[in-house]
Structure formats: C-alpha cells, structure tokens
Write a protein that holds these residues in place. Structure first.
Motif, PDB file in Angstrom:
ATOM      1  N   LEU A 119       0.965  -1.109  -0.165  1.00  0.00           N
ATOM      2  CA  LEU A 119       0.086  -0.203  -0.010  1.00  0.00           C
ATOM      3  C   LEU A 119       0.751   1.252  -0.055  1.00  0.00           C
ATOM      4  O   LEU A 119       0.221   2.167  -0.087  1.00  0.00           O
ATOM      5  N   ALA A 120       2.167   0.904   0.053  1.00  0.00           N
ATOM      6  CA  ALA A 120       2.978   2.173   0.025  1.00  0.00           C
ATOM      7  C   ALA A 120       2.922   3.239  -0.954  1.00  0.00           C
ATOM      8  O   ALA A 120       2.882   2.709  -2.358  1.00  0.00           O
ATOM      9  N   GLY A 124      -2.076   9.935   0.197  1.00  0.00           N
ATOM     10  CA  GLY A 124      -3.024  10.513   1.211  1.00  0.00           C
ATOM     11  C   GLY A 124      -4.140  11.579   0.874  1.00  0.00           C
ATOM     12  O   GLY A 124      -5.206  11.727   1.521  1.00  0.00           O
ATOM     13  N   ALA A 125      -3.437  12.406  -0.050  1.00  0.00           N
ATOM     14  CA  ALA A 125      -4.087  13.557  -0.598  1.00  0.00           C
ATOM     15  C   ALA A 125      -5.309  13.365  -1.644  1.00  0.00           C
ATOM     16  O   ALA A 125      -5.905  14.306  -2.029  1.00  0.00           O
ATOM     17  N   MET A 130     -11.219   7.715  -4.838  1.00  0.00           N
ATOM     18  CA  MET A 130     -10.027   7.344  -5.877  1.00  0.00           C
ATOM     19  C   MET A 130      -9.125   6.426  -4.974  1.00  0.00           C
ATOM     20  O   MET A 130      -8.499   5.655  -5.383  1.00  0.00           O
ATOM     21  N   ARG A 131      -8.849   7.164  -3.919  1.00  0.00           N
ATOM     22  CA  ARG A 131      -7.932   6.381  -2.755  1.00  0.00           C
ATOM     23  C   ARG A 131      -8.260   5.134  -2.495  1.00  0.00           C
ATOM     24  O   ARG A 131      -7.479   4.181  -2.195  1.00  0.00           O
ATOM     25  N   LEU A 135      -6.167   1.724  -2.885  1.00  0.00           N
ATOM     26  CA  LEU A 135      -5.774   0.576  -1.990  1.00  0.00           C
ATOM     27  C   LEU A 135      -6.216  -0.516  -2.311  1.00  0.00           C
ATOM     28  O   LEU A 135      -5.673  -1.648  -1.929  1.00  0.00           O
ATOM     29  N   GLN A 136      -7.563  -0.718  -2.702  1.00  0.00           N
ATOM     30  CA  GLN A 136      -7.930  -1.980  -3.010  1.00  0.00           C
ATOM     31  C   GLN A 136      -7.331  -2.797  -4.200  1.00  0.00           C
ATOM     32  O   GLN A 136      -7.030  -3.995  -3.922  1.00  0.00           O
ATOM     33  N   LYS A 137      -6.989  -1.978  -5.275  1.00  0.00           N
ATOM     34  CA  LYS A 137      -6.299  -2.582  -6.311  1.00  0.00           C
ATOM     35  C   LYS A 137      -4.802  -3.254  -5.688  1.00  0.00           C
ATOM     36  O   LYS A 137      -4.382  -4.287  -6.230  1.00  0.00           O
TER      37      LYS A 137
END
Length: 238
Positions: A119-120, A124-125, A130-131, A135-137
């Motif tokens: 997940l690195a 965060g912005a 979209m985030r 993260l899921q991908k």
C-alpha cells in the motif's frame, strides 16, 4: 518561472508561495485536465495541460532554489523510470504484453524503500473515493480480494445493515465509511471506475435538477415536495 520567483524583481504572489500553498492548485489543474478530456474539448485540453505543466515547473523551480533538484531532473527521473519498467519495449524482453513483469518491477522498487508495504505510495491527498479504489487494487495484487463480485455485493448488504444498527453519530459515520468503501470494491469488481461513475451521477443530477428548477420558475423553492418530485420526474423523461 525563475523571473516570477525573483525576490527583487519577480511577482510578490509567486515569490510568497510554498510547496504546500501551491499543492491545491496542482490538484485543481489536474482535475481541469480530466474535465477537458471528458468533454472532448481539445482546445481546452491544450490550455489545461499547459496550466498543469506550469504547476510542475513551479514546484521544480522552488526545489531548485533549495538545491534539491531542477526541472531537468524531474524529466530525467520519469524517463528513467519508464525505461526501467518497460524492458519489454526498451530492452530485449520478448513479451510486449507481460504485465506481470511490470508489477514485479514495481514491487522490487517498493522493496527498496523505507515502507515496503503493497500500500506504500498511495497518496493520502487523493480524493477518498479514488484512494479507496487504489488501496483495494494494491491489496488485490497480494491476493487479498474477493474471488468474484458476489462477495463484494454481500459486503454492501452487510454494511447497510450495520449503518441501520448504528446508535450514535460516531458509529454511523464509521459505518457509512465502510459502506462507501464496500461500494467502491463492488464497482472495482465489475470493472467500473467509481470516480468516473460518481462524476457521471453528479452530472446527471445537476442536469435534471437544473431542468426541474427552471420548469418551476421563481417559485421553485416554495413548492411542496410532491410538486418538486413531479418536476424531477418530468426532467428525467426529458
């Protein structure tokens, strides 16, 4: 940009800016590029790409003033990265469609960094929707994923029930967040980009509401809800 940032002869506004103060403008310009792409307006796209490029130049100039890096370093770094990640294009790798190798190279790059997590690097912005998808991908690349869309759909129903069962604002906020995350997951499993889907829904709502608002005239605000609903249905049919 160097002249604009000159402390003695430059523009006071440009001179006063920092990475933090410019970042919101950078994000805004990226969205305006996306909007021009969506509308297919090539003249607007040309202009918005220029605005976005100016943001890159702005950040690079501020970094150069600090002795960190210059615009040429930015261009060199991305060119090097693309060559490194595409050995099947720039090297001798025989399979031009080997996406697994792309992922393996990215994973090896992450392994050499301070945070080796899958997940690195997910900024965060980014907008939350979209985030969530990114993260899921990233998690899915490690095998942490539903095997089919049904599991994601079942999770939506589970989260809906938990929203209904919440007894205070803090719990409801938490469960609504889980519900939205689950909806993003389901959209991803269906191959639908949730950010694009929501943009479409926003545009549709705005179009229909404006139609109903115009049909209702100056008295729209004072109309009873059933009358507004009738105008809304007429807007949908239109």
């Amino acid at each position: 940009m160097a002249r604009l940032r000159d402390p003695d002869t430059g523009c006071p506004w440009d001179v006063a800016q920092t990475f933090g103060s410019i970042a919101p403008y950078t994000i805004e310009e990226a969205y305006e590029v996306a909007d021009a792409c969506e509308t297919g307006d090539m003249a607007a796209l040309r202009d918005e790409l220029g605005d976005l490029l100016f943001q890159v130049v702005f950040h690079a100039r501020m970094a150069e003033e600090q002795g960190a890096f210059a615009f040429a370093d930015v261009a060199t770094a991305i060119a090097d990265k693309m060559e490194r990640r595409h050995p099947h294009v720039f090297g001798d790798h025989p399979n031009r469609n080997d996406h697994a190798q792309w992922e393996a190279i990215k994973a090896s790059e992450r392994a050499g960094k301070t945070d080796p997590s899958a997940l690195a690097g997910v900024a965060g912005a980014l907008p939350a929707l979209m985030r969530a998808e990114k993260l899921q991908k990233r998690a899915a690349r490690t095998g942490f994923d539903w095997p089919d869309p049904q599991g994601a759909l079942d999770k939506i129903h589970e989260e809906l029930a938990e929203v209904a069962a919440a007894t205070n604002e803090a719990e409801r906020t938490d469960e609504i967040g889980d519900l939205l995350f689950a909806v993003v997951n389901y959209a991803r499993k269906l191959g639908i980009e949730p950010e694009a889907a929501l943009r479409g829904a926003n545009a549709k709502f705005e179009r229909r509401f404006r139609h109903a608002e115009q049909a209702g005239g100056d008295g729209f605000v004072g109309l009873p809800l059933d009358a507004k609903e009738a105008l809304w249905q007429a807007a949908k049919r239109a």
